[in-house]
Design a protein around this motif. Structure first.
Motif, short mmCIF file in Angstrom:
data_model
loop_
_atom_site.label_atom_id
_atom_site.label_comp_id
_atom_site.label_asym_id
_atom_site.label_seq_id
_atom_site.Cartn_x
_atom_site.Cartn_y
_atom_site.Cartn_z
N ALA A 147 0.85 -1.18 0.00
CA ALA A 147 0.00 0.00 0.00
C ALA A 147 0.89 1.24 0.00
N PRO A 148 0.45 2.30 -0.66
CA PRO A 148 1.27 3.52 -0.66
C PRO A 148 1.41 4.09 0.74
N ALA A 149 2.54 4.69 0.98
CA ALA A 149 2.77 5.30 2.28
C ALA A 149 1.84 6.48 2.44
N GLY A 150 1.21 6.54 3.57
CA GLY A 150 0.29 7.64 3.84
C GLY A 150 1.04 8.87 4.30
N ALA A 151 0.27 9.82 4.74
CA ALA A 151 0.87 11.07 5.21
C ALA A 151 1.46 10.92 6.61
N ARG A 152 1.23 9.77 7.25
CA ARG A 152 1.79 9.56 8.58
C ARG A 152 3.31 9.64 8.52
N ASP A 153 3.91 10.02 9.61
CA ASP A 153 5.35 10.16 9.72
C ASP A 153 5.90 11.22 8.77
N LEU A 167 -3.00 17.52 18.82
CA LEU A 167 -3.79 16.58 18.05
C LEU A 167 -3.51 16.74 16.56
N ALA A 168 -3.48 17.97 16.10
CA ALA A 168 -3.21 18.21 14.67
C ALA A 168 -1.82 17.72 14.28
N ALA A 169 -0.84 17.99 15.13
CA ALA A 169 0.53 17.56 14.83
C ALA A 169 0.64 16.05 14.80
N GLY A 170 0.05 15.39 15.79
CA GLY A 170 0.14 13.93 15.87
C GLY A 170 -0.61 13.23 14.76
N LYS A 171 -1.80 13.70 14.45
CA LYS A 171 -2.60 13.07 13.41
C LYS A 171 -1.99 13.28 12.03
N ALA A 172 -1.50 14.47 11.76
CA ALA A 172 -0.96 14.77 10.44
C ALA A 172 0.49 14.30 10.29
N GLY A 173 1.26 14.39 11.36
CA GLY A 173 2.68 14.12 11.24
C GLY A 173 3.15 12.77 11.73
N GLY A 174 2.33 12.09 12.50
CA GLY A 174 2.72 10.76 12.97
C GLY A 174 3.49 10.80 14.26
N GLY A 175 4.31 9.78 14.45
CA GLY A 175 4.96 9.57 15.73
C GLY A 175 6.37 10.09 15.85
N ASN A 176 6.77 11.03 15.05
CA ASN A 176 8.12 11.57 15.16
C ASN A 176 8.28 12.23 16.53
N PRO A 177 9.38 11.93 17.24
CA PRO A 177 9.55 12.46 18.60
C PRO A 177 9.72 13.98 18.66
N ALA A 178 9.97 14.63 17.55
CA ALA A 178 10.10 16.09 17.55
C ALA A 178 8.74 16.78 17.61
N LEU A 179 7.69 16.11 17.15
CA LEU A 179 6.39 16.77 17.06
C LEU A 179 5.79 17.16 18.41
N SER A 234 1.27 16.26 25.38
CA SER A 234 0.57 15.00 25.65
C SER A 234 -0.31 14.58 24.48
N ALA A 235 -1.03 15.53 23.90
CA ALA A 235 -1.94 15.20 22.79
C ALA A 235 -1.17 14.74 21.57
N ALA A 236 -0.01 15.35 21.30
CA ALA A 236 0.78 14.94 20.14
C ALA A 236 1.29 13.52 20.31
N LYS A 237 1.71 13.16 21.52
CA LYS A 237 2.20 11.79 21.77
C LYS A 237 1.07 10.78 21.67
N LYS A 238 -0.08 11.11 22.23
CA LYS A 238 -1.20 10.16 22.25
C LYS A 238 -1.85 10.00 20.88
N SER A 239 -1.97 11.08 20.14
CA SER A 239 -2.67 10.99 18.85
C SER A 239 -1.81 10.33 17.78
N ALA A 240 -0.52 10.26 17.98
CA ALA A 240 0.36 9.63 17.00
C ALA A 240 0.36 8.11 17.15
N ALA A 241 -0.06 7.62 18.28
CA ALA A 241 -0.03 6.17 18.53
C ALA A 241 -1.12 5.44 17.79
#
Length: 161
Positions: A24-30, A74-86, A154-161
């Motif tokens: 499957a094509p890579a999504g916008a995650r990460d 939430l926006a950062a985690g959902k759009a950007g994924g689990g990168n620790p910088a987000l 907290s929201a960025a960490k939780k929403s990326a999972a």
């Protein structure tokens, strides 16, 4: 010797395994850049809403600061994924958004008294606005900055999972 008989074909070469499956094509995650862009846009919008709430009520509301931070994270985690910088970027953007919201709320509250529009205060008399914020800022102002940053992290960490 007899040759093995192939299984009957269904007529669909993809189902029969004649063609290799592609991943499957890579999504916008990460996508860190997308996460930062989404968080930045959310920070601007939520700062405006937070400032409007402060200006209308003439009170700082802690839940609104939590909401600002949460939405940014939430926006950062959902759009950007689990990168620790987000989460870190989200917390920093939340500090800026809560601060800008407080400035906007102050501008709305004092614009009638000073007989200036909110845009005049922001773009032509910004030093007056920041001086007023420094004089009015108390422990609660800084607490709301910290609460918003914590909520964003907290929201960025939780929403990326």
């Amino acid at each position: 010797m007899s040759q093995p008989v192939p299984p009957p074909s269904s007529g669909n070469p993809f189902a029969d395994g004649a063609y290799p499956q592609t991943p499957a094509p890579a999504g916008a995650r990460d996508n860190v850049a997308l996460g930062v862009a989404a968080a930045f846009a959310t920070a601007l919008v939520s700062a405006g809403i937070y400032g409007g709430i402060i200006g209308a009520t003439e009170y700082q509301i802690g839940f609104a600061a939590v909401g600002v931070g949460y939405l940014i994270g939430l926006a950062a985690g959902k759009a950007g994924g689990g990168n620790p910088a987000l989460p870190v970027v989200s917390a920093i953007l939340s500090l800026g958004a809560v601060y800008l919201g407080q400035l906007l709320g102050l501008a709305i509250a004092v614009s009638d008294v000073l007989r200036l529009t909110v845009t005049e205060l922001f773009f032509e008399n910004f030093e007056l606005l920041t001086t007023g914020w420094k004089e009015e800022a108390g422990p609660m102002s800084f607490l709301f900055l910290a609460i918003g940053a914590f909520a964003a992290f907290s929201a960025a960490k939780k929403s990326a999972a």
